[in-house]
Every structure is written in structure tokens, then in C-alpha cells.
Design a protein around this motif. Sequence first.
Motif, PDB file in Angstrom:
ATOM      1  N   LYS A 104       7.780  -8.521   2.166  1.00  0.00           N
ATOM      2  CA  LYS A 104       6.830  -7.199   1.986  1.00  0.00           C
ATOM      3  C   LYS A 104       6.213  -6.953   3.095  1.00  0.00           C
ATOM      4  N   GLN A 130       3.166  -4.287   4.743  1.00  0.00           N
ATOM      5  CA  GLN A 130       2.087  -3.458   4.436  1.00  0.00           C
ATOM      6  C   GLN A 130       1.462  -2.872   5.686  1.00  0.00           C
ATOM      7  N   LYS A 156      11.461   2.225   1.390  1.00  0.00           N
ATOM      8  CA  LYS A 156      11.409   2.090  -0.166  1.00  0.00           C
ATOM      9  C   LYS A 156      12.617   2.471  -0.810  1.00  0.00           C
ATOM     10  N   GLU A 214       9.857  -3.341  -0.308  1.00  0.00           N
ATOM     11  CA  GLU A 214       8.246  -3.402  -0.886  1.00  0.00           C
ATOM     12  C   GLU A 214       7.763  -3.046   0.114  1.00  0.00           C
ATOM     13  N   ASP A 248       3.966  -0.936   1.404  1.00  0.00           N
ATOM     14  CA  ASP A 248       2.585  -0.189   1.059  1.00  0.00           C
ATOM     15  C   ASP A 248       1.998   0.224   2.456  1.00  0.00           C
ATOM     16  N   ASP A 296       4.538 -10.195   4.764  1.00  0.00           N
ATOM     17  CA  ASP A 296       4.309 -11.058   3.738  1.00  0.00           C
ATOM     18  C   ASP A 296       2.755 -11.648   3.796  1.00  0.00           C
TER      19      ASP A 296
END
Length: 129
Positions: A3, A5, A37, A42, A44, A79
Motif C-alpha cells: 500500500k 500513500q 490504481k 492500493e 492513496d 506500508d
Amino acid sequence: MKKMQIFEPAMCCPTGICGVGVDPELLRISAVLNTLKNNGFEVDRFNLTSAPMEFIKNKVINDLLTSKGVEALPAALLDGEIIITGRYPSNEEFSQHLNIPVSQLSEPKKLLNTLPKNPGCGCSDGNCC
């Protein structure tokens, strides 16, 4: 799956792609994130103006801003751990951290096709920032 971000400084709209002078780096990062995406990653993206609570809720980012200030933005987390501050990851860094071929991220025609059609940034009378 990993993940990622991205926490960005304050901009007049969520992507920073508005107004008459679009920053090519913001265009690149928008295209790369949309490509990721669309391929099931994932990812953000948080802008200090439009999502300030995300900066408060995320302890790692909150600590970064407390110690280094907004000059540390943009910041990329993988992460939950900071991997880059003060700039966006390069395509090569995205490739390395997410274990995908850089060619998936660096073909300009493919990247531009992944961007959503921008109905405008929502600024009154089209006057951003």
C-alpha cells in the motif's frame, strides 16, 4: 499487496492539476497513480488543503510535519513507512518499491490515457490559486 500513500502540500485542488500553468511533475504523478490504481495497486493521495484530517490521523506523517515542517512534503509512505520526503517518487522508484516494470509507468501515451477527464477544478470563475 503493498500500500502506497502520498501526502502532498496544500494545493488549490486535490491533484494540483488546475489553472493555466500545470506543473508537469503533478501531471506525471497523477498519471502514474491512476495507472497503479487501474492495475489493482492500493494508492492513496492526500492534499493538505482537501484532506487535513489524514495528516492528523497518520502518526508517521504527523511526526514528520512536527519535526521537519511542510517542507518535508510531498512524502511517500509504503506500508506505513516513509520512503521519500520533499519530492515525489520517480518512475524508477515506483517500479523498485512496487516490483513492477518501469515501462508500465513511463509510456507517455498510456499514462495520459489513464487520467480521468477533468471537469474543472471547482475554483470559482476558473481562477485557481
